[in-house]
Design an enzyme around this catalytic site. Structure first.
Site, mmCIF file in Angstrom:
data_model
loop_
_atom_site.group_PDB
_atom_site.id
_atom_site.type_symbol
_atom_site.label_atom_id
_atom_site.label_comp_id
_atom_site.label_asym_id
_atom_site.label_seq_id
_atom_site.Cartn_x
_atom_site.Cartn_y
_atom_site.Cartn_z
ATOM 1 N N LYS A 147 -21.170 -6.721 4.578
ATOM 2 C CA LYS A 147 -20.192 -6.015 3.525
ATOM 3 C C LYS A 147 -19.348 -6.741 2.631
ATOM 4 C CE LYS A 147 -16.491 -3.552 5.462
ATOM 5 N NZ LYS A 147 -15.863 -2.634 6.009
ATOM 6 N N GLY B 154 -14.028 5.449 5.546
ATOM 7 C CA GLY B 154 -13.433 6.579 5.503
ATOM 8 C C GLY B 154 -13.717 7.449 7.006
ATOM 9 N N ASP B 155 -12.903 8.497 7.300
ATOM 10 C CA ASP B 155 -13.067 8.971 8.571
ATOM 11 C C ASP B 155 -12.910 10.596 8.117
ATOM 12 O OD1 ASP B 155 -12.985 7.075 10.526
ATOM 13 O OD2 ASP B 155 -10.719 6.743 9.797
ATOM 14 N N HIS C 37 -13.316 -2.565 14.809
ATOM 15 C CA HIS C 37 -13.649 -1.252 14.419
ATOM 16 C C HIS C 37 -13.861 -0.442 15.797
ATOM 17 C CE1 HIS C 37 -15.164 2.641 12.926
ATOM 18 N NE2 HIS C 37 -14.025 2.536 11.964
ATOM 19 N N GLU D 190 0.679 -1.268 -0.058
ATOM 20 C CA GLU D 190 -0.166 -0.076 -0.076
ATOM 21 C C GLU D 190 0.894 1.282 -0.098
ATOM 22 O OE1 GLU D 190 -3.703 0.171 2.421
ATOM 23 O OE2 GLU D 190 -2.929 2.010 3.196
ATOM 24 N N TYR E 6 -6.750 6.969 -0.176
ATOM 25 C CA TYR E 6 -7.418 8.163 -0.811
ATOM 26 C C TYR E 6 -7.792 8.811 0.496
ATOM 27 C CZ TYR E 6 -11.598 10.437 -2.915
ATOM 28 O OH TYR E 6 -12.075 11.423 -3.461
HETATM 29 C C1 LIG Z 1 -7.150 -1.992 4.524
HETATM 30 C C2 LIG Z 1 -7.376 -0.173 4.916
HETATM 31 C C3 LIG Z 1 -7.466 0.429 3.970
HETATM 32 C C4 LIG Z 1 -7.833 1.839 4.208
HETATM 33 N N1 LIG Z 1 -7.743 2.921 3.516
HETATM 34 C C5 LIG Z 1 -7.958 4.093 3.703
HETATM 35 C C6 LIG Z 1 -8.023 5.103 3.156
HETATM 36 O O1 LIG Z 1 -7.603 5.276 1.777
HETATM 37 N N2 LIG Z 1 -8.597 6.346 3.293
HETATM 38 C C7 LIG Z 1 -9.137 6.612 4.471
HETATM 39 O O2 LIG Z 1 -9.585 7.884 4.724
HETATM 40 N N3 LIG Z 1 -9.265 5.673 5.178
HETATM 41 C C8 LIG Z 1 -8.659 4.402 4.882
HETATM 42 N N4 LIG Z 1 -9.060 3.304 5.972
HETATM 43 C C9 LIG Z 1 -9.592 3.465 7.077
HETATM 44 C C10 LIG Z 1 -11.162 3.404 7.044
HETATM 45 O O3 LIG Z 1 -11.644 4.293 6.148
HETATM 46 C C11 LIG Z 1 -11.542 3.631 8.447
HETATM 47 O O4 LIG Z 1 -11.129 2.550 9.383
HETATM 48 C C12 LIG Z 1 -13.236 3.998 8.617
HETATM 49 O O5 LIG Z 1 -13.515 4.704 10.040
HETATM 50 C C13 LIG Z 1 -13.997 2.614 8.462
HETATM 51 O O6 LIG Z 1 -14.053 2.256 7.278
HETATM 52 P P1 LIG Z 1 -14.689 1.010 6.642
HETATM 53 O O7 LIG Z 1 -14.511 0.920 5.371
HETATM 54 O O8 LIG Z 1 -14.426 -0.180 7.504
HETATM 55 O O9 LIG Z 1 -16.340 1.214 7.207
HETATM 56 P P2 LIG Z 1 -17.604 0.576 7.178
HETATM 57 O O10 LIG Z 1 -17.844 -0.505 6.819
HETATM 58 O O11 LIG Z 1 -18.696 1.698 6.987
HETATM 59 O O12 LIG Z 1 -17.582 0.576 8.837
HETATM 60 C C14 LIG Z 1 -17.541 1.668 9.889
HETATM 61 C C15 LIG Z 1 -18.461 1.466 11.141
HETATM 62 O O13 LIG Z 1 -19.648 1.358 10.783
HETATM 63 C C16 LIG Z 1 -20.175 -0.042 11.383
HETATM 64 N N5 LIG Z 1 -21.264 -0.299 10.312
HETATM 65 C C17 LIG Z 1 -20.921 -0.925 8.924
HETATM 66 N N6 LIG Z 1 -22.296 -1.168 8.529
HETATM 67 C C18 LIG Z 1 -23.100 -0.749 9.372
HETATM 68 C C19 LIG Z 1 -24.504 -0.926 9.302
HETATM 69 N N7 LIG Z 1 -25.221 -1.162 8.345
HETATM 70 N N8 LIG Z 1 -25.099 -0.487 10.220
HETATM 71 C C20 LIG Z 1 -24.700 0.142 11.642
HETATM 72 N N9 LIG Z 1 -23.113 0.060 11.553
HETATM 73 C C21 LIG Z 1 -22.659 -0.262 10.527
HETATM 74 C C22 LIG Z 1 -18.804 -0.893 11.417
HETATM 75 O O14 LIG Z 1 -19.179 -2.105 12.230
HETATM 76 C C23 LIG Z 1 -18.073 0.145 11.699
HETATM 77 O O15 LIG Z 1 -18.202 0.298 12.838
HETATM 78 C C24 LIG Z 1 -8.596 2.126 5.529
HETATM 79 C C25 LIG Z 1 -8.623 0.972 6.356
HETATM 80 C C26 LIG Z 1 -8.343 -0.261 6.012
HETATM 81 C C27 LIG Z 1 -8.319 -1.301 6.918
#
Ligand SMILES: Cc1cc2nc3c(=O)[nH]c(=O)nc-3n(C[C@H](O)[C@H](O)[C@H](O)COP(=O)(O)OP(=O)(O)OC[C@H]3O[C@@H](n4cnc5c(N)ncnc54)[C@H](O)[C@@H]3O)c2cc1C
Length: 287
Positions: free
Chosen positions: A164, A108-109, A148, A17, A49
């Site tokens: 997911k 994302g955050d 998470h 990465e 990103y």
């Molecule tokens: C491999 C990897 C690459 C990453 N790359 C980036 C990047 O390029 N840029 C960046 O900004 N961040 C990146 N991140 C960080 C990531 O964006 C953060 O950890 C973010 O807070 C959560 O992303 P997620 O895709 O897991 O979110 P989600 O899958 O949306 O989950 C976020 C939270 O919501 C909960 N959730 C999910 N679905 C539901 C639902 N239907 N109802 C209620 N709760 C739900 C989950 O349990 C979790 O607690 C990366 C993380 C990883 C592991």
């Protein structure tokens, strides 16, 4: 090439990465590092990103440049936060037009220092569905072995991850230092009937301060056994690095022995640590 085809052809993948650099000098340096890592013939590389302004463009530019100037398969990260659905759709359309076939769909955050709208899609699964509807992409998602930090419980996070991943093609995990976190995640996903590839994310410790900051940020554990070991040599950066490489090598070996379908290295845009671990694992030899 589609990541799905890579998984079909290779029982074990090896990937890196990168993040898009800000200055021209850092951009040139990154390409040096990428060319050095290209010699290891990784299965794919991914580019992170950022939700704010110009970082969005830089991800696109880096992915397209990797595609044009190297033989590497690139995965473009994309996050829901701060975007309306139409913007996300137009980013995905642009990737499809540029021949980018692989997307890591993330929640994302929100950036703390920028005043941006929260975004229209709330969870990553919605971005998976959008990407699926728009193009012929292989789609990955994030998984959180520890789980998470925003999740009310481990079980709930596992369930959402399973939902997911059922829609996606593969997952890459957040980094962790104890292999049991990864195996617990994979077991839980299987318990939910999902057995798609879950690639463990590997972050070798090269500096105690940096890793403390990163683990705090992502709400995961910097285990005491590792912290104690590193603090014993804290005044000697070379010894800290050597322990970091050694422990990461042992973690990788345990994961591979336990059936992990690959290893994904958070390179922080440097090649040497990844190359050292690859050499320790014998992954630098021609296939
Ligand atoms: C491999 C990897 C690459 C990453 N790359 C980036 C990047 O390029 N840029 C960046 O900004 N961040 C990146 N991140 C960080 C990531 O964006 C953060 O950890 C973010 O807070 C959560 O992303 P997620 O895709 O897991 O979110 P989600 O899958 O949306 O989950 C976020 C939270 O919501 C909960 N959730 C999910 N679905 C539901 C639902 N239907 N109802 C209620 N709760 C739900 C989950 O349990 C979790 O607690 C990366 C993380 C990883 C592991």
């Amino acid at each position: 090439m589609h990541i799905l085809d890579i998984f079909r052809e290779h029982p074990t993948t090896f990937s890196f990465e990168f993040f898009p650099p800000k200055s021209d000098a850092a951009w040139a340096d990154l390409f040096e590092q990428i060319h050095q890592l290209e010699e290891l013939r990784p299965s794919f590389v991914s580019v992170t990103y950022g939700a704010g302004g110009s970082t969005r463009e830089r991800t696109h530019d880096l992915v397209v440049k990797i595609k044009k100037e190297t033989d590497l398969t690139a995965v473009s990260h994309l996050t829901c936060v701060c975007h309306c659905e139409e913007e996300l759709a137009s980013i995905l359309d642009r990737y499809a037009e540029s021949g980018v076939e692989n997307i890591l769909a993330l929640g994302g955050d929100p950036p703390k220092d920028l005043d941006l709208p929260p975004g229209e899609l709330v969870y990553a699964v919605e971005l998976v569905e959008l990407a699926r509807s728009l193009g012929d992409f292989s789609i990955g998602v994030a998984a959180h072995p520890e789980p998470h930090p925003r999740s009310p419980s481990v079980e709930e996070d596992r369930r959402h991850t399973a939902e997911k991943l059922a829609e996606a093609d593969f997952a890459i995990t957040q980094f962790f230092f104890d292999a049991h976190h990864y195996f617990a995640l994979v077991d839980a996903l299987r318990g939910h009937g999902v057995d798609k590839p879950v690639i463990p994310g590997i972050m070798p410790v090269l500096s105690i301060g940096a890793i403390k900051r990163m683990t705090e940020m992502q709400g995961s554990e910097f285990p005491e056994w590792l912290s104690d070991k590193l603090h014993e040599v804290e005044d000697d950066p070379a010894a800290v690095r050597a322990i970091g490489i050694d422990e990461a090598t042992k973690l990788c070996q345990t994961l591979l022995d336990g059936g992990a379908p690959g290893l994904h290295f958070y390179t922080l845009n440097r090649s040497t640590a990844t190359r050292d671990i690859a050499a320790n694992l014998g992954l630098d030899q021609p296939a």
